[in-house]
Design a protein around this motif. Structure first.
Motif: not given
Length: 289
Positions: A219-220, A259-265
């Motif tokens: 899941l995204p 599981h792969r996370a789209q990460l934003h700082v």
């Protein structure tokens, strides 16, 4: 306003809404219900379930596509709709938004959200004292998830054409912690998850164990956090980077099957500012097919 991201009929302004007020016990002004929004019909309703919840609805005025509208569920709905502006809605005209709040005039119901958004220590375990905030009760996430995907969802979507395959869950802080719990422990509830500044510090060992025990999934997941955040109760100078516990959790999750996370700082943002600062990321994320 600076720049735009286009996602079909979910055109999103890239720099909108990045600053928020102090939030400890701030009253929710909910100006959007006073100004209205040309692209969405706004309404509120109270659902007498558990402690009592207030639903904040922004329903597109345009006809729904054949499969129904995508819908974004936002925890801490009082605060989320306090930060939400007509400009946000105008740039996502095909997205239905549901704020899941509490029947209070404040932005945050701190004791109730601690109860609802924190996980039990194990499957079948009951409620427990909050080990961080004296006098609060924790561990009600499984109970709340059943309410969220049961009577609260039914009340929010009643009579409306919603695409059940395009439901996104968004949560900030403790709500972000719950969003991770929902993804890992109850992945059937939502198609997409957005965890903003998740309070992993509250029980880092527990959320890691939940992740380790989670079944493989694809899941995204979107994770966003600021680089100037401090957890509640910490002292010392503001940090000069994102929370190490969250960054490590995202790295560890990438090694979990599927599981792969789209990460934003988010540069320069403190904890409360990431709530609205996440909107330009989350709105197109929720609109995706």
């Amino acid at each position: 306003m600076q720049g735009f991201v286009n996602r079909g009929n979910c055109r999103i302004m890239s720099q909108l809404g990045q600053v928020g007020p102090d939030h400890a016990r701030k009253q929710a002004e909910l100006r959007i219900f006073q100004t209205g929004a040309p692209t969405h019909a706004l309404s509120q309703k109270v659902v007498a379930v558990g402690p009592g919840y207030r639903l904040f609805l922004a329903v597109p005025r345009a006809p729904a596509p054949a499969g129904g509208w995508p819908v974004l569920y936002m925890l801490d709905g009082n605060a989320a709709f306090d930060f939400l502006a007509p400009e946000h809605l105008a740039l996502a005209p095909g997205l239905m938004i549901v704020g899941i709040g509490y029947d209070t005039d404040r932005q945050f119901a701190r004791e109730l959200r601690t109860l609802d958004f924190t996980a039990p220590e194990g499957p079948g375990d009951g409620l427990r004292p909050d080990h961080v905030h004296e006098g609060r009760t924790a561990g009600g996430a499984a109970i709340f998830h059943d309410r969220l995907t049961g009577p609260l969802r039914a009340a929010a979507e009643a009579g409306l054409p919603v695409d059940p395959a395009r439901r996104t869950l968004w949560g900030h802080s403790f709500g972000g912690l719950f969003t991770l719990y929902a993804l890992l422990a109850r992945p059937q509830g939502f198609a997409r998850h957005a965890a903003i500044s998740p309070s992993i510090w509250w029980d880092e060992a527990l959320i890691r164990r939940v992740a380790q025990e989670a079944p493989p999934a694809s899941l995204p997941l979107l994770v966003a956090l600021g680089d100037r955040e401090k957890r509640s109760g910490s002292d010392g100078p503001p940090p000069d980077g994102p929370a190490p516990a969250t960054m490590q959790f995202v790295a560890d999750l990438a090694r979990h099957p599927g599981h792969r996370a789209q990460l934003h700082v988010l540069p320069g943002l403190i904890h409360i500012q990431t709530l609205a600062g996440s909107f330009p990321l989350v709105l197109p994320f929720a609109c995706a097919n």
